[in-house]
Design an enzyme around this catalytic site. Sequence first.
Site, PDB file in Angstrom:
ATOM      1  N   ASN A  42       1.041  -1.093  -0.011  1.00 31.72           N
ATOM      2  CA  ASN A  42      -0.047  -0.056  -0.103  1.00 31.72           C
ATOM      3  C   ASN A  42       0.890   1.359  -0.042  1.00 31.72           C
ATOM      4  OD1 ASN A  42       0.812  -0.740   2.658  1.00 31.72           O
ATOM      5  ND2 ASN A  42      -0.847   0.448   3.612  1.00 31.72           N
ATOM      6  N   ILE A  43       0.553   2.249  -0.654  1.00 37.16           N
ATOM      7  CA  ILE A  43       1.209   3.685  -0.734  1.00 37.16           C
ATOM      8  C   ILE A  43       0.111   4.643  -0.460  1.00 37.16           C
ATOM      9  CG2 ILE A  43       2.520   4.999  -2.185  1.00 37.16           C
ATOM     10  CD1 ILE A  43       3.138   2.527  -3.980  1.00 37.16           C
ATOM     11  N   GLU A  44       0.264   5.355   0.641  1.00 36.53           N
ATOM     12  CA  GLU A  44      -0.688   6.233   0.979  1.00 36.53           C
ATOM     13  C   GLU A  44      -0.122   7.609   0.542  1.00 36.53           C
ATOM     14  OE1 GLU A  44      -2.124   4.182   5.287  1.00 36.53           O
ATOM     15  OE2 GLU A  44      -1.033   5.805   5.400  1.00 36.53           O
ATOM     16  N   CYS A  53      -4.155   0.895  -2.893  1.00 34.85           N
ATOM     17  CA  CYS A  53      -3.931  -0.724  -2.105  1.00 34.85           C
ATOM     18  C   CYS A  53      -2.883  -1.547  -2.749  1.00 34.85           C
ATOM     19  CB  CYS A  53      -5.328  -1.383  -2.135  1.00 34.85           C
ATOM     20  SG  CYS A  53      -6.565  -0.241  -1.314  1.00 34.85           S
ATOM     21  N   GLU A  55      -2.805  -4.538  -3.357  1.00 39.46           N
ATOM     22  CA  GLU A  55      -3.307  -5.580  -4.257  1.00 39.46           C
ATOM     23  C   GLU A  55      -3.340  -4.686  -5.870  1.00 39.46           C
ATOM     24  OE1 GLU A  55      -4.690  -4.542  -1.438  1.00 39.46           O
ATOM     25  OE2 GLU A  55      -6.298  -5.937  -0.938  1.00 39.46           O
ATOM     26  N   CYS A  86     -10.310  -4.773  -0.544  1.00 41.44           N
ATOM     27  CA  CYS A  86     -11.518  -3.892  -0.295  1.00 41.44           C
ATOM     28  C   CYS A  86     -12.205  -4.033  -1.644  1.00 41.44           C
ATOM     29  CB  CYS A  86     -10.877  -2.194  -0.331  1.00 41.44           C
ATOM     30  SG  CYS A  86     -10.284  -1.675  -1.793  1.00 41.44           S
ATOM     31  N   CYS A  89     -10.307  -3.156  -5.029  1.00 43.02           N
ATOM     32  CA  CYS A  89      -9.270  -3.897  -5.519  1.00 43.02           C
ATOM     33  C   CYS A  89     -10.038  -5.333  -5.941  1.00 43.02           C
ATOM     34  CB  CYS A  89      -8.419  -4.429  -4.323  1.00 43.02           C
ATOM     35  SG  CYS A  89      -7.226  -3.179  -3.892  1.00 43.02           S
TER      36      CYS A  89
HETATM   37 ZN   LIG Z   1      -7.931  -2.236  -1.973  1.00 42.39          ZN
END
Ligand SMILES: [Zn+2]
Length: 135
Positions: A42-44, A53, A55, A86, A89
Amino acid sequence: MNGTMLRDMAVKARENAYAPYSGFKVGAALLGSSGKVYTGCNIENSSYGLTICAERVAVVKAVSEGEREFTALALAGSGAGFIYPCGACLQVLAEFAPRLKIEIVEASGDYKITSVKELLPRAFVLKQREEADGN
Ligand SMILES: [Zn+2]
């Protein structure tokens, strides 16, 4: 490539997660039909809506390198308990692999097996597509 190896790759990919806001790191490892594995984390972003996300990072990497078919995804979250992809994804995964097997690993190394079909039984599909029957 067996399930244990794929799950280990997801755990390793989690180390690269950029999650300064939530602190919740996720790693993914997506096995392509070619046998190649594409990892993601994940890359915020400070503009939260731009966060992506693990995935989807893995799918984007794979598709951008020409891989279109996938057989399994391993997913590793932070801490105890199982996490699930989620809805966004799942929809992206369903585009390429509606029956994709998903292995979810938690902190103890325990894991569960599920699938895109189980988690998103009625994915959106355009009628023009041959797979539009939703199977
Ligand atoms: Zn996701």
